[in-house]
Each structure stands twice: as structure tokens, then as C-alpha cells.
Design a protein around this motif. Structure first.
Motif, PDB file in Angstrom:
ATOM      1  N   ASP B 276       5.249  70.813  27.086  1.00  0.00           N
ATOM      2  CA  ASP B 276       6.297  70.068  27.403  1.00  0.00           C
ATOM      3  C   ASP B 276       5.898  68.404  26.924  1.00  0.00           C
ATOM      4  N   SER B 277       4.942  68.038  27.571  1.00  0.00           N
ATOM      5  CA  SER B 277       4.272  66.771  27.589  1.00  0.00           C
ATOM      6  C   SER B 277       4.170  66.548  25.757  1.00  0.00           C
ATOM      7  N   MET B 278       3.535  67.348  25.093  1.00  0.00           N
ATOM      8  CA  MET B 278       3.671  67.108  23.698  1.00  0.00           C
ATOM      9  C   MET B 278       4.807  66.666  22.853  1.00  0.00           C
ATOM     10  N   PHE B 279       5.907  67.409  23.394  1.00  0.00           N
ATOM     11  CA  PHE B 279       7.030  67.109  22.576  1.00  0.00           C
ATOM     12  C   PHE B 279       7.408  65.711  22.971  1.00  0.00           C
ATOM     13  N   GLN B 280       7.139  65.463  24.330  1.00  0.00           N
ATOM     14  CA  GLN B 280       7.540  63.794  24.354  1.00  0.00           C
ATOM     15  C   GLN B 280       6.697  62.914  23.758  1.00  0.00           C
ATOM     16  N   ALA B 281       5.331  63.298  23.668  1.00  0.00           N
ATOM     17  CA  ALA B 281       4.452  62.751  22.786  1.00  0.00           C
ATOM     18  C   ALA B 281       4.700  62.334  21.517  1.00  0.00           C
ATOM     19  N   VAL B 282       5.369  63.070  20.762  1.00  0.00           N
ATOM     20  CA  VAL B 282       5.474  63.161  19.279  1.00  0.00           C
ATOM     21  C   VAL B 282       6.900  62.394  18.745  1.00  0.00           C
ATOM     22  N   GLU B 283       7.624  62.086  19.894  1.00  0.00           N
ATOM     23  CA  GLU B 283       8.940  61.342  19.567  1.00  0.00           C
ATOM     24  C   GLU B 283       8.997  60.401  18.705  1.00  0.00           C
ATOM     25  N   ASN B 284       8.172  59.357  18.799  1.00  0.00           N
ATOM     26  CA  ASN B 284       8.158  58.260  17.831  1.00  0.00           C
ATOM     27  C   ASN B 284       7.282  58.310  16.804  1.00  0.00           C
ATOM     28  N   GLY B 285       6.649  59.265  16.456  1.00  0.00           N
ATOM     29  CA  GLY B 285       5.970  59.546  15.282  1.00  0.00           C
ATOM     30  C   GLY B 285       4.685  58.802  15.239  1.00  0.00           C
ATOM     31  N   ILE B 286       4.310  57.977  16.040  1.00  0.00           N
ATOM     32  CA  ILE B 286       2.984  57.398  15.832  1.00  0.00           C
ATOM     33  C   ILE B 286       1.871  58.074  16.788  1.00  0.00           C
ATOM     34  N   PHE B 287       0.491  58.481  16.230  1.00  0.00           N
ATOM     35  CA  PHE B 287      -0.253  59.297  16.661  1.00  0.00           C
ATOM     36  C   PHE B 287      -1.319  58.591  17.037  1.00  0.00           C
TER      37      PHE B 287
END
Lengths: 115, 411
Positions: B276-287
Motif C-alpha cells: 500500500d505504501s509503495m503505491f503512494q511512493a511511486v505516484e510522482n515518478g521520482i525515485f
């Protein structure tokens, strides 16, 4: 049934420097002991004592302050329990939680005067 | 009836109370505040012995309010500067400090204080564990495998820096925030790794460190200023790693490598939280590096057994991680993956780029991997030489036993 006083002697908790986690664990042991005694119906009363000490002595009733740090053997609390004999009281005292922290239990029978 | 107190209630409550009172009285009084809070717990412990309050948490919060008044009197008597309680408005403001979102705000301020760039990096972890997490000096020493004396020194130094450098008790704003948040994440990541990669056999202590790091990261996700993509990624990474924690050690307290771990022991709820947290983490596409590390662990979690691990995918994540953050440890991991993919020459080339001493206490892993390479090449003499070096350097007993077993299998 006889009555006994279990007297708890040792360093005060202020001096032991236990961490919050250790204190919680220690408290859990006191709960468990108390619950066990209540279930067995052996506990009459009991209290913890603060570490403020006033000593009154001599014929002039001199009052002196003692601090908990000065007193090596501080009485921290007591229970009054019912048991068949002193061995029974000693058995009850097995669950006292502070042995590992240098605590001691003194078992004393409460004197009953016969008429 | 016997009531059960929530696990770690005292420890967590200690952190909360210290944070609230620091916000009211200022960092200058931190030591006095910590003593006062400690005293509250001694009192709680004695008075709860026979009769526990219906709501222990509320009892402790009330005690914190009482401590606030005690401290106010004590500090005023010492002629120290204290907040003004006399007006009704400021009194209400003080009372509001005990509301849930204000408590969380105070705790975040404490996290930012502990991770302040003006503090010595070594001191930050000890200070954070003491002040935010309520660990004792003994517990910190045991968790970080340090001497108690060392921890004491670090705490004194941290408190001194805070005083001398007049560090403010605040959540940084504007341009300062991203950089400061980066350091917070780094410290939490270090606390987590101290637990996860610890040489300590005691799995409980390790779980406590990991648990604390997760709890503190979760606080970041509850605040609009700090719920950054990187915070989500770090949280996901910690969840994924923790899901495997139980399977890292077997019943005999021996270390189990990834290949032999009982995957049915992996803890699914944590994997779900991580996802669930990973989905939030990738939202803006900056890793960030946390994104890639989380992706790598997730890849391991996806494989139902070791044989079905998607090494190609893992290798490509490592390449991205290395491009972002060229660390020798990443090179070593890449070499290990290449061995799995039977890309022996590539593995060897990667290993040759590493200076083993750069890996510090993990240098044994380098020799272990080199040994692995020679085993694959059926060059047993070189394999044994390197495995011996690994055995010599490894500190962890169960890993040592593992290497010794491996060596014996070569004869």
C-alpha cells in the motif's frame, strides 16, 4: 489460618534507574502476583510506601530526615497474607518480582494474643 | 481481574510526554523534563501495583499535565525563563498541547531535533532512541552493541550540541524541509538496519529496533509536511524487510539465508502494508534509493520459492540503485545476483571493483562471494582460501557456523 506480613526491602525504584520498558515489565509481574494472591484469597491488605522518611527518636522525640539514598535497606512496601504456617507464607513470597533487582522479602508472623 | 497493558505503553508514552513538555518548556530543560517523566513512571508503577486505572494512557497523560505544573513551579523557583501560564489564553494553548494531533506534532519536532545536521551523526541514533523511543542507556548499548559508557558520552554530547548551537524545537519549513527530511529518513533507515542486520542473536532486541524505526516512519506519514514519496518508500522497505524477520533465524537460533528460509513464515500483513505504501511512493515518478531497495525486496517476496526468484528483474533494480548511489555494498549485491544468474565472469568483474576494506564489517561477505565464484568455477583451492578469509572476518556466530559448514562441504 495465621497472618503474616511480607516486608519488601531493597533499593527504591527511583534509585534503580529502570527504563520505561523494564518498569512496565516489572509492573506486569506485580499485577500477576497480586491477581494470583487474590484468586487464592490469601491477601488481606498491602501498600507501597513513598520514599520520604522521617525518624522520630529519643526521649526528646527528635525528628530526623533520612533520604532514600542514605538508607541501604529501604522498606518499599508490604503485604499482609494468610497462610497455614510460615512455609506457606514463604511459598507466597516466591513470586515477589524484585529479587532480580536486589530486593529482599522479610516474612514475619503477626502475633496473636490469647486471652 | 487482571488487565493487560498495551505492549511498550510506557516506552512510547515516555517519548510522547518528553516531546510535549519540551515543546512547552524548551529544549534547554530537556534533562529536567526527562527526569520528571521518569519519575512519573516510578509513581505509576507503584500506584498501579494493586489497582490499575481504567484507562492507563489517560492516567499517564494526566500525570504529564501535572508534571507540567510541577516543572513550571520548579523552573520559576530557579528563576529560569518559563512560559506564561497566567493568562487564560496561554493556559488553553498549553492544554491543547495534549491533544492527539499536537502530540504528534511535538513528536515530529523531536525527531527533527534528533536528526538535526548540527548533531554528530553518531549521536543522532542514540539520542533518538533515548528521547523519542524511551530506551534506557543500557537498552541502547545492548541494541547497538556499544558500551554503556559510549552511549552516555554520545547523549551528553548531543544534549550539549543542542544547547550550544541553540537548535530550535521545530519542524523545518520551506526550502530547508527536503534536506532535513532526507536526514531524518537516513537516521530511521540506520536504526532499522541496526536491528535488521544486527550481529546480535537476541531476535527480540532486533525486532524492537525494527519496530521503533517503523513506528517513527509511520509518524512521518501522518503529517502533510513529511509524507513525502521517499517517506512512503522507506516505510515500504521496512515493512517488506520486517515481514522476513521471523524466518531469518530458526528454532535453534541459527541464521538462515534467503535460500533456505521458510517462506510460509513471512508475515503477510506487513507485506500488504508495504505494498500500500509503495503505491503512494511511486505516484510522482521520482525515485530514491529507498524505492529501488524496496523494489528489490518486493521481488524476493514475490517468489514463492528461491528457484523462482526473478534475478533479471532484481539485477536491473540494482543497476538503477547503483546509478543513483554508487556504494560498494550495492556492487557486492550485484555480484551475488550475477552468481545466481550464472553470469560468473560479470560477477568476478564486479567483485574486482570492490575494495573489501570499504565494506568494513561486511567484508566477509565479499570473500564469501568470491569463494562462491570459485566454487562455480570448480577451483576449490581458491574457494577454500577465500572462505577461510570470510570465516576469519565474520563476527556473527551463526554466519560463521554457516561458512564453516559450507567449507566442509567442499571436501
Amino acid at each position: 489460618m495465621k497472618k503474616f506480613m511480607l516486608i519488601f526491602i531493597g533499593k527504591g525504584y527511583e534509585e534503580m534507574n529502570l527504563s520505561p520498558e523494564e518498569m512496565q515489565a516489572q509492573m506486569g509481574k506485580w499485577f500477576a502476583w497480586n491477581a494470583k494472591m487474590e484468586e487464592a484469597g490469601v491477601v488481606e491488605s498491602g501498600d507501597a510506601l513513598t520514599s520520604t522518611i522521617k525518624r522520630i527518636s529519643g526521649s526528646d522525640r527528635t525528628v530526623t530526615d533520612r533520604t532514600a539514598t542514605e538508607v541501604k535497606e529501604l522498606i518499599g512496601g508490604y503485604y499482609i497474607v494468610k497462610a497455614e504456617n510460615i512455609e506457606g507464607a514463604i511459598a507466597i513470597a516466591q513470586d515477589y518480582p524484585d529479587y532480580d533487582h536486589g530486593g529482599t522479602v522479610e516474612v514475619r508472623e503477626i502475633m496473636v494474643f490469647e486471652q | 481481574m487482571e488487565q493487560k497493558i498495551i505492549d511498550h505503553l510506557f516506552r512510547h508514552q515516555f517519548g510522547k510526554m518528553v516531546s510535549i513538555l519540551t515543546r512547552i518548556f524548551g529544549l534547554a530543560h530537556l534533562e529536567t523534563i526527562e527526569d520528571a517523566v521518569q519519575d512519573t513512571f516510578v509513581k505509576a508503577m507503584l500506584s498501579w501495583r494493586t489497582q490499575m486505572p481504567d484507562n492507563p494512557e489517560a492516567w499517564l497523560m494526566q500525570a504529564a499535565k501535572n508534571r507540567m505544573i510541577d516543572l513550571f513551579r520548579k523552573l520559576s523557583a530557579e528563576q529560569k525563563r518559563v512560559p506564561n501560564f497566567t493568562s487564560g489564553a496561554s493556559n488553553i494553548a498549553m492544554q491543547n498541547m495534549f491533544l492527539k494531533h499536537e502530540i504528534e506534532d511535538s513528536q515530529l519536532r523531536m525527531i527533527f531535533t534528533a536528526c538535526h545536521p548540527l548533531l554528530n551523526p553518531q549521536d543522532q541514533i542514540s539520542f533518538a532512541l533515548k528521547t523519542i523511543s524511551g530506551f534506557s542507556i543500557k537498552e541502547i548499548a545492548s541494541a547497538l552493541l556499544l558500551k554503556e559508557e559510549t552511549v552516555k558520552k554520545r547523549l551528553v554530547r548531543a544534549r550539549k550540541s543542542i544547547k550550544n548551537k541553540s537548535i530550535a524545537f521545530e519542524i523545518p519549513m520551506g526550502a530547508e524541509l527536503p534536506e532535513r527530511l532526507d536526514r531524518v529518513l537516513e537516521v530511521l533507515y540506520l536504526i532499522f538496519n541496526e536491528g535488521f542486520h544486527s550481529n546480535k542473536k537476541d531476535i527480540l532486541v532486533r525486532k524492537e529496533l525494527c519496530g521503533e524505526a517503523i513506528r517513527l516512519s509511520q509518524m512521518l506519514l501522518n503529517n502533510d509536511l513529511t509524507k513525502h514519496a521517499n517517506s512512503y518508500a522507506l516505510f515500504a522497505l521496512m515493512c517488506f524487510q520486517s515481514a522476513r524477520l521471523n524466518s531469518k533465524v530458526n528454532e535453534k537460533n541459527e541464521l538462515v539465508d534467503l535460500k533456505n528460509q521458510d517462506r510460509s513464515k513471512w508475515y503477510f500483513p506487513l507485506i500488504k502494508m508495504g505494498n500500500d505504501s509503495m503505491f503512494q511512493a511511486v505516484e510522482n515518478g521520482i525515485f530514491s534509493s529507498y524505492h529501488f531497495e524496496a523494489a528489490i525486496v518486493a521481488e524476493h517476496l514475490k517468489a514463492i520459492n528461491f528457484e523462482s526468484t526473478n534475478w533479471d528483474k532484481i539485477y536491473s533494480w540494482y543497476e538503477k540503485l547503483y546509478a543513483l548511489q554508487p556504494l560498494p555494498m550495492t556492487l557486492l549485491n550485484m555480484a551475488i545476483v550475477q552468481l545466481q544468474r550464472n553470469e560468473f565472469e560479470s560477477a568476478f568483474l564486479l567483485l574486482q571493483k570492490i575494495k573489501p576494506t570499504d565494506l568494513e564489517q561486511r567484508a566477509y561477505l565479499f570473500y564469501g562471494s568470491l569463494a562462491e565464484y570459485f566454487i562455480k568455477k570448480q577451483d576449490y583451492n581458491n574457494a577454500i582460501t577465500n572462505i577461510d578469509k570470510a570465516i576469519e572476518l565474520v563476527k556473527n556466530e551463526s554466519e560463521k557456523e554457516y561458512l564453516i559448514k559450507k567449507k566442509q562441504s567442499l571436501f
